[in-house]
Structure formats: C-alpha cells, structure tokens
Design an enzyme around this catalytic site. Structure first.
Site, mmCIF file in Angstrom:
data_model
loop_
_atom_site.group_PDB
_atom_site.id
_atom_site.type_symbol
_atom_site.label_atom_id
_atom_site.label_comp_id
_atom_site.label_asym_id
_atom_site.label_seq_id
_atom_site.Cartn_x
_atom_site.Cartn_y
_atom_site.Cartn_z
ATOM 1 N N ASN A 60 0.839 -1.205 0.000
ATOM 2 C CA ASN A 60 0.000 0.000 0.000
ATOM 3 C C ASN A 60 0.868 1.246 0.000
ATOM 4 O O ASN A 60 1.951 1.287 0.606
ATOM 5 C CB ASN A 60 -1.018 -0.005 1.145
ATOM 6 C CG ASN A 60 -0.431 -0.169 2.521
ATOM 7 O OD1 ASN A 60 0.559 -0.857 2.700
ATOM 8 N ND2 ASN A 60 -1.029 0.451 3.521
ATOM 9 N N GLU A 62 0.379 5.262 0.621
ATOM 10 C CA GLU A 62 -0.548 6.289 1.115
ATOM 11 C C GLU A 62 -0.163 7.682 0.630
ATOM 12 O O GLU A 62 0.916 7.882 0.061
ATOM 13 C CB GLU A 62 -0.612 6.210 2.649
ATOM 14 C CG GLU A 62 -1.184 4.856 3.101
ATOM 15 C CD GLU A 62 -1.403 4.758 4.601
ATOM 16 O OE1 GLU A 62 -0.947 5.636 5.358
ATOM 17 O OE2 GLU A 62 -2.061 3.783 5.017
ATOM 18 N N GLU A 73 -3.198 -4.594 -2.812
ATOM 19 C CA GLU A 73 -3.742 -5.548 -3.790
ATOM 20 C C GLU A 73 -3.805 -4.932 -5.182
ATOM 21 O O GLU A 73 -3.414 -5.550 -6.176
ATOM 22 C CB GLU A 73 -5.158 -5.988 -3.384
ATOM 23 C CG GLU A 73 -5.216 -6.772 -2.099
ATOM 24 C CD GLU A 73 -5.408 -5.880 -0.876
ATOM 25 O OE1 GLU A 73 -4.854 -4.746 -0.847
ATOM 26 O OE2 GLU A 73 -6.104 -6.307 0.056
HETATM 27 N N1 THU Z 1 -5.203 -1.413 2.781
HETATM 28 C C1 THU Z 1 -4.672 -2.240 1.827
HETATM 29 O O1 THU Z 1 -3.632 -1.945 1.237
HETATM 30 N N2 THU Z 1 -5.303 -3.395 1.576
HETATM 31 C C2 THU Z 1 -6.356 -3.875 2.295
HETATM 32 O O2 THU Z 1 -6.824 -4.981 2.026
HETATM 33 C C3 THU Z 1 -6.938 -3.073 3.365
HETATM 34 C C4 THU Z 1 -6.429 -1.670 3.486
HETATM 35 C C5 THU Z 1 -4.472 -0.195 3.123
HETATM 36 C C6 THU Z 1 -5.130 1.101 2.794
HETATM 37 C C7 THU Z 1 -4.458 2.035 3.780
HETATM 38 O O3 THU Z 1 -3.202 2.429 3.254
HETATM 39 C C8 THU Z 1 -4.194 1.167 4.988
HETATM 40 O O4 THU Z 1 -4.266 -0.163 4.530
HETATM 41 C C9 THU Z 1 -5.168 1.382 6.134
HETATM 42 O O5 THU Z 1 -6.467 1.238 5.711
#
Ligand code: THU
Length: 156
Positions: A60, A62, A73
């Site tokens: 992820n 941000e 994902e």
């Molecule tokens: N996030 C993901 O990358 N995948 C998931 O399945 C759930 C949430 C990330 C989004 C954000 O950067 C952090 O997790 C907190 O929600």
C-alpha cells in the site's frame, strides 16, 4: 416470492500457510516492508502468482490527500497486468503488519480491490485463489466468491 441463499466456500488454515503457497505467502509478508503507510501505520503486502510461476509484489502507498493512496492488492494486480498483459493470474496472497506487528486475524481486501479482482477474472476468463493471511488464521477463497452480485452489464 422465494427465499434464496448464497453459499460461500473457503478453507481455513490454523497458524500455517496453505500447501503450495508457502513462497507466495512469504513474499506477501516480506513486501509489507515496502509499504508507505505514514498515515495509518497499517502495512499491507500483496503477492501475485502469475500463470508462468513468476511472483509479482506490491504494497500500500498512502498519500497526505488520503483518497489518492492505493491498496497493496491493486498496486500488485495493476503492476502484474501492466507488466505481463498476456499472462493470467493463479493466486493472490495478502499479508499485513499493524505498526510493525504481523496481524493475528486474516486481512480482507476492500470493495474496490474486489472489483479489480472481478475484472481480472473477466479479462483472463479464469478464477483464482485469494489467500488472506493472519498469524492465527489464514483463509483461502476463490476471488469470485469475494464479490457476490458484482456489476456485470454484459451478463444477460
Ligand atoms: N489497505 C490495503 O492496502 N489493503 C487492504 O486490504 C486493506 C487496506 C491499506 C489502505 C491504507 O493504506 C491502509 O491499509 C489502512 O487502511
């Protein structure tokens, strides 16, 4: 009027990786180290097993403008299909660390990521396994089972 039910099948593994997916699970956990999660502290790793056997990873990413960030994902799936547009996908493993600590409960993908998975099924004409990892429990489920009643304008 008639009452209908949907059945969702999945496998649960207690404190173990699903057989055959050990390397993929290790890759998903490892790539959490590359997450940029300055705002949530929740690091997610995703590892895609391509039909060729190659593993492609993402984490992820941000952003201070929150909605501009992207889940692990979708980062991994878009990387996989943009690098190898002609290759299908066998499996996707998802792992997470909350403020550095591997999560106990298995991590489940958000709705937008499920929609992207649905498009992968449509595009390559094949379902694939999603491995949702947790330290205590890991679940294996078919991607198609994660988004019942998904939009499909070409169905009928
Ligand atoms: N996030 C993901 O990358 N995948 C998931 O399945 C759930 C949430 C990330 C989004 C954000 O950067 C952090 O997790 C907190 O929600």
């Amino acid at each position: 009027m008639e009452k209908a039910e949907l059945k969702i099948d999945y496998m649960v593994y207690e404190e173990s990786y699903p057989e055959g997916y050990e390397d993929l699970c290790r890759a998903a956990l490892k790539i959490t180290e590359n997450a940029y999660c300055a705002y949530s502290g929740f690091a997610v790793g995703a590892a895609v097993l391509m039909d060729t056997g190659e593993i492609v990873c993402g984490s992820n990413q941000e952003n201070i403008a929150y909605p501009s960030g992207l889940c692990a994902e979708r980062t991994a799936l878009f990387y996989a299909t943009s690098t190898y547009p002609g290759t299908g996908i066998k499996a996707l493993a998802i792992a997470a660390r909350d403020h550095g600590v591997e999560v106990d409960e298995y991590v489940t993908p958000c709705g937008a990521c499920r929609q992207v998975m649905a498009e992968v099924i449509r595009r390559y004409g094949a379902d694939f396994d999603v491995i949702m990892m947790g330290k205590k429990q890991t679940v294996v489920i078919k991607a198609s089972q994660l988004l019942p009643f998904s939009f499909d304008s070409l169905k009928k």
